[in-house]
Scaffold this motif. Structure first.
Motif, PDB file in Angstrom:
ATOM      1  N   ALA A   1       0.853  -1.190   0.000  1.00 38.82           N
ATOM      2  CA  ALA A   1       0.000   0.000   0.000  1.00 38.82           C
ATOM      3  C   ALA A   1       0.886   1.236   0.000  1.00 38.82           C
ATOM      4  CB  ALA A   1      -0.917  -0.001   1.226  1.00 38.82           C
ATOM      5  N   GLY A   2       0.949   1.931  -1.126  1.00 39.07           N
ATOM      6  CA  GLY A   2       1.858   3.061  -1.280  1.00 39.07           C
ATOM      7  C   GLY A   2       1.356   4.343  -0.678  1.00 39.07           C
ATOM      8  N   VAL A   3       0.986   4.304   0.601  1.00 44.34           N
ATOM      9  CA  VAL A   3       0.386   5.477   1.236  1.00 44.34           C
ATOM     10  C   VAL A   3       1.356   6.656   1.293  1.00 44.34           C
ATOM     11  CG1 VAL A   3      -1.268   4.144   2.574  1.00 44.34           C
ATOM     12  CG2 VAL A   3       0.978   4.622   3.545  1.00 44.34           C
ATOM     13  N   CYS A   4       2.662   6.387   1.186  1.00 40.26           N
ATOM     14  CA  CYS A   4       3.656   7.466   1.259  1.00 40.26           C
ATOM     15  C   CYS A   4       3.995   8.060  -0.112  1.00 40.26           C
ATOM     16  CB  CYS A   4       4.941   6.951   1.916  1.00 40.26           C
ATOM     17  SG  CYS A   4       4.837   6.862   3.713  1.00 40.26           S
ATOM     18  N   LEU A   5       3.262   7.682  -1.148  1.00 41.67           N
ATOM     19  CA  LEU A   5       3.567   8.260  -2.458  1.00 41.67           C
ATOM     20  C   LEU A   5       3.237   9.749  -2.479  1.00 41.67           C
ATOM     21  CD1 LEU A   5       0.952   8.944  -4.547  1.00 41.67           C
ATOM     22  CD2 LEU A   5       0.684   6.479  -4.395  1.00 41.67           C
ATOM     23  N   GLU A   6       3.905  10.455  -3.361  1.00 40.82           N
ATOM     24  CA  GLU A   6       3.631  11.861  -3.592  1.00 40.82           C
ATOM     25  C   GLU A   6       3.343  12.072  -5.076  1.00 40.82           C
ATOM     26  OE1 GLU A   6       5.857  14.671  -0.756  1.00 40.82           O
ATOM     27  OE2 GLU A   6       7.423  13.304  -1.451  1.00 40.82           O
ATOM     28  N   GLU A   7       2.596  13.109  -5.385  1.00 42.13           N
ATOM     29  CA  GLU A   7       2.289  13.386  -6.788  1.00 42.13           C
ATOM     30  C   GLU A   7       3.561  13.541  -7.608  1.00 42.13           C
ATOM     31  OE1 GLU A   7      -0.591  16.308  -9.470  1.00 42.13           O
ATOM     32  OE2 GLU A   7       0.024  16.938  -7.470  1.00 42.13           O
ATOM     33  N   LYS A   8       4.594  14.132  -7.027  1.00 42.71           N
ATOM     34  CA  LYS A   8       5.830  14.355  -7.774  1.00 42.71           C
ATOM     35  C   LYS A   8       6.557  13.059  -8.115  1.00 42.71           C
ATOM     36  CE  LYS A   8       8.930  15.014  -3.789  1.00 42.71           C
ATOM     37  NZ  LYS A   8       9.891  15.949  -3.145  1.00 42.71           N
ATOM     38  N   ASP A   9       6.238  11.956  -7.407  1.00 39.56           N
ATOM     39  CA  ASP A   9       6.874  10.675  -7.733  1.00 39.56           C
ATOM     40  C   ASP A   9       6.556  10.247  -9.158  1.00 39.56           C
ATOM     41  OD1 ASP A   9       8.026  10.363  -5.197  1.00 39.56           O
ATOM     42  OD2 ASP A   9       6.213   9.425  -4.390  1.00 39.56           O
ATOM     43  N   THR A  10       5.336  10.532  -9.598  1.00 36.31           N
ATOM     44  CA  THR A  10       4.958  10.201 -10.968  1.00 36.31           C
ATOM     45  C   THR A  10       5.752  11.037 -11.950  1.00 36.31           C
ATOM     46  OG1 THR A  10       2.718   9.677 -10.202  1.00 36.31           O
ATOM     47  CG2 THR A  10       3.020   9.999 -12.567  1.00 36.31           C
ATOM     48  N   GLU A  11       5.867  12.311 -11.663  1.00 31.34           N
ATOM     49  CA  GLU A  11       6.609  13.218 -12.543  1.00 31.34           C
ATOM     50  C   GLU A  11       8.087  12.846 -12.613  1.00 31.34           C
ATOM     51  OE1 GLU A  11       5.868  16.923 -10.670  1.00 31.34           O
ATOM     52  OE2 GLU A  11       3.701  16.884 -11.042  1.00 31.34           O
ATOM     53  N   GLU A  12       8.616  12.278 -11.512  1.00 37.18           N
ATOM     54  CA  GLU A  12      10.030  11.936 -11.454  1.00 37.18           C
ATOM     55  C   GLU A  12      10.327  10.520 -11.920  1.00 37.18           C
ATOM     56  OE1 GLU A  12      11.055  12.810  -7.420  1.00 37.18           O
ATOM     57  OE2 GLU A  12      10.926  14.995  -7.696  1.00 37.18           O
ATOM     58  N   GLY A  13       9.295   9.806 -12.395  1.00 36.31           N
ATOM     59  CA  GLY A  13       9.522   8.519 -13.037  1.00 36.31           C
ATOM     60  C   GLY A  13       9.564   7.313 -12.131  1.00 36.31           C
ATOM     61  N   MET A  14       9.041   7.402 -10.916  1.00 37.04           N
ATOM     62  CA  MET A  14       9.045   6.244 -10.033  1.00 37.04           C
ATOM     63  C   MET A  14       8.156   5.127 -10.564  1.00 37.04           C
ATOM     64  SD  MET A  14       7.929   5.855  -6.006  1.00 37.04           S
ATOM     65  CE  MET A  14       9.443   6.544  -5.338  1.00 37.04           C
ATOM     66  N   PHE A  15       7.036   5.500 -11.187  1.00 42.87           N
ATOM     67  CA  PHE A  15       6.054   4.514 -11.627  1.00 42.87           C
ATOM     68  C   PHE A  15       6.160   4.266 -13.133  1.00 42.87           C
ATOM     69  CE2 PHE A  15       4.218   6.909  -8.036  1.00 42.87           C
ATOM     70  CZ  PHE A  15       4.154   5.890  -7.111  1.00 42.87           C
ATOM     71  N   GLU A  16       5.532   3.197 -13.574  1.00 40.08           N
ATOM     72  CA  GLU A  16       5.553   2.850 -14.987  1.00 40.08           C
ATOM     73  C   GLU A  16       4.464   3.572 -15.771  1.00 40.08           C
ATOM     74  OE1 GLU A  16       6.244  -1.160 -16.083  1.00 40.08           O
ATOM     75  OE2 GLU A  16       7.308  -1.644 -14.230  1.00 40.08           O
ATOM     76  N   VAL A  17       3.723   4.432 -15.081  1.00 42.72           N
ATOM     77  CA  VAL A  17       2.734   5.283 -15.747  1.00 42.72           C
ATOM     78  C   VAL A  17       3.153   6.730 -15.550  1.00 42.72           C
ATOM     79  CG1 VAL A  17       0.863   3.634 -15.473  1.00 42.72           C
ATOM     80  CG2 VAL A  17       1.267   5.342 -13.689  1.00 42.72           C
ATOM     81  N   LYS A  18       2.695   7.585 -16.449  1.00 43.47           N
ATOM     82  CA  LYS A  18       3.116   8.994 -16.425  1.00 43.47           C
ATOM     83  C   LYS A  18       2.156   9.903 -15.685  1.00 43.47           C
ATOM     84  CE  LYS A  18       5.614   8.631 -20.835  1.00 43.47           C
ATOM     85  NZ  LYS A  18       5.378   7.178 -20.993  1.00 43.47           N
ATOM     86  N   ASN A  19       0.906   9.450 -15.499  1.00 47.17           N
ATOM     87  CA  ASN A  19      -0.081  10.295 -14.827  1.00 47.17           C
ATOM     88  C   ASN A  19      -1.258   9.437 -14.371  1.00 47.17           C
ATOM     89  OD1 ASN A  19      -1.849  10.001 -17.185  1.00 47.17           O
ATOM     90  ND2 ASN A  19      -0.459  11.460 -18.185  1.00 47.17           N
ATOM     91  N   ALA A  20      -2.199  10.062 -13.685  1.00 45.95           N
ATOM     92  CA  ALA A  20      -3.342   9.341 -13.139  1.00 45.95           C
ATOM     93  C   ALA A  20      -4.252   8.799 -14.228  1.00 45.95           C
ATOM     94  CB  ALA A  20      -4.133  10.253 -12.198  1.00 45.95           C
ATOM     95  N   ASP A  21      -4.361   9.509 -15.349  1.00 44.90           N
ATOM     96  CA  ASP A  21      -5.193   9.012 -16.449  1.00 44.90           C
ATOM     97  C   ASP A  21      -4.646   7.703 -17.006  1.00 44.90           C
ATOM     98  OD1 ASP A  21      -7.178  10.977 -16.471  1.00 44.90           O
ATOM     99  OD2 ASP A  21      -5.946  12.342 -17.658  1.00 44.90           O
ATOM    100  N   GLU A  22      -3.342   7.635 -17.161  1.00 45.86           N
ATOM    101  CA  GLU A  22      -2.731   6.407 -17.661  1.00 45.86           C
ATOM    102  C   GLU A  22      -2.901   5.269 -16.654  1.00 45.86           C
ATOM    103  OE1 GLU A  22       1.605   4.828 -19.318  1.00 45.86           O
ATOM    104  OE2 GLU A  22       1.200   6.985 -19.183  1.00 45.86           O
ATOM    105  N   ALA A  23      -2.768   5.582 -15.376  1.00 45.98           N
ATOM    106  CA  ALA A  23      -2.998   4.575 -14.346  1.00 45.98           C
ATOM    107  C   ALA A  23      -4.429   4.051 -14.405  1.00 45.98           C
ATOM    108  CB  ALA A  23      -2.696   5.162 -12.969  1.00 45.98           C
ATOM    109  N   SER A  24      -5.375   4.947 -14.629  1.00 50.64           N
ATOM    110  CA  SER A  24      -6.781   4.550 -14.717  1.00 50.64           C
ATOM    111  C   SER A  24      -7.011   3.585 -15.867  1.00 50.64           C
ATOM    112  CB  SER A  24      -7.671   5.786 -14.886  1.00 50.64           C
ATOM    113  OG  SER A  24      -7.547   6.662 -13.790  1.00 50.64           O
ATOM    114  N   SER A  25      -6.402   3.860 -17.013  1.00 49.73           N
ATOM    115  CA  SER A  25      -6.604   3.008 -18.182  1.00 49.73           C
ATOM    116  C   SER A  25      -6.027   1.614 -17.961  1.00 49.73           C
ATOM    117  CB  SER A  25      -5.980   3.647 -19.425  1.00 49.73           C
ATOM    118  OG  SER A  25      -4.566   3.705 -19.306  1.00 49.73           O
TER     119      SER A  25
END
Length: 265
Positions: free
Chosen positions: A149-173
């Protein structure tokens, strides 16, 4: 070509039978504000047993997440297995999409079923909700288990490339696949050694049964989880907490587990 038998619907019926055989019953709590929480609850809770709440993740409802475990837990606990809002049979007409709202809804439902102090186990998105329950209701939540459970994630983590998706829309898809090919991609992310030979008719059956309702609302849940999130705004919890993680997790990378431990302990 003949259509595949709906294995998913059949499996759903099997889960219902297994929950019933484990001493649970289906119950719905109308919170009176346009929100209904469905849960599997003990047919007869025993005061000498501790109460345990199992909270599912984003890719499943209560039965599919916990179906293999309830029979092992009910001999030792009064087990409550709720559907989160917009999953299974739970829903709301209210506009709040935060995990804090989900937590408050679960706690209100538990109180309605006469439940006192509880321990909570949350997987993935369910861990966000469980953490929020612990933060908001410290006197009622005794212990917490957070699983991937990634409760410690921050919005900037996505921008900095931590995840394999680039934004919330891509995660949703990815998390709400609408085609067999999309579900195969989700399986590659969600499983360390995914099965690659599942027939398309089974994948489409799963999508039809599990991923065809409340799509817009679930997308809003993902956006609420991600947008504007900062570690500095996350409350610390005081309850004894067990953190469980997969070292090869590609949805919530292991770094978030280390961050959570550094933040909390």
């Amino acid at each position: 070509m003949a259509a595949c038998i709906s294995f998913i619907s059949l499996r759903d019926r099997i889960y219902r039978t297994s929950f019933s055989n484990a001493g649970l019953k289906s119950s719905a709590s109308d919170l009176g504000d346009g929100t209904v929480i469905h849960s599997w609850v003990p047919r007869k809770a025993k005061p000498q047993k501790p109460n345990l709440v199992l909270i599912h993740g984003f890719g499943a409802n209560a039965m599919w997440q916990w179906g293999e475990l309830v029979a092992r837990l009910t001999p030792r606990f009064n087990v409550y297995v709720p559907d989160l809002v917009f999953f299974g049979e739970s829903y709301t007409t209210r506009a709040d999409r935060s995990e804090g709202f989900q937590a408050r809804c679960l706690m209100r439902a538990l109180r309605g079923w006469g439940v006192g102090r509880v321990s909570v186990v949350g997987v993935s998105y369910g861990g966000f909700v469980g953490y929020s329950m612990a933060a908001q209701f410290g006197e009622e939540v005794e212990r917490v288990v957070l699983v991937c459970a990634g409760v410690c994630l921050e919005e900037k983590d996505t921008e900095e490339g931590m995840f394999e998706v680039k934004n919330a829309d891509e995660a949703s898809s990815i998390l709400m696949p609408q085609r067999a090919e999309q579900l195969r991609e989700l399986m590659k992310l969600a499983f360390y050694k995914p099965v690659t030979s599942v027939p398309a008719c089974f994948l489409n059956d799963y999508i039809n049964v599990m991923c065809s309702e409340n799509l817009q609302e679930r997308k809003e849940l993902i956006h609420a989880l991600h947008n504007g999130r900062k570690l500095s705004q996350l409350p610390k919890i005081q309850q004894p907490t067990l953190v469980i993680w997969g070292e090869h997790d590609r949805i919530f990378p292991l770094e978030l587990a280390h961050r959570l431990v550094r933040f909390s302990f």
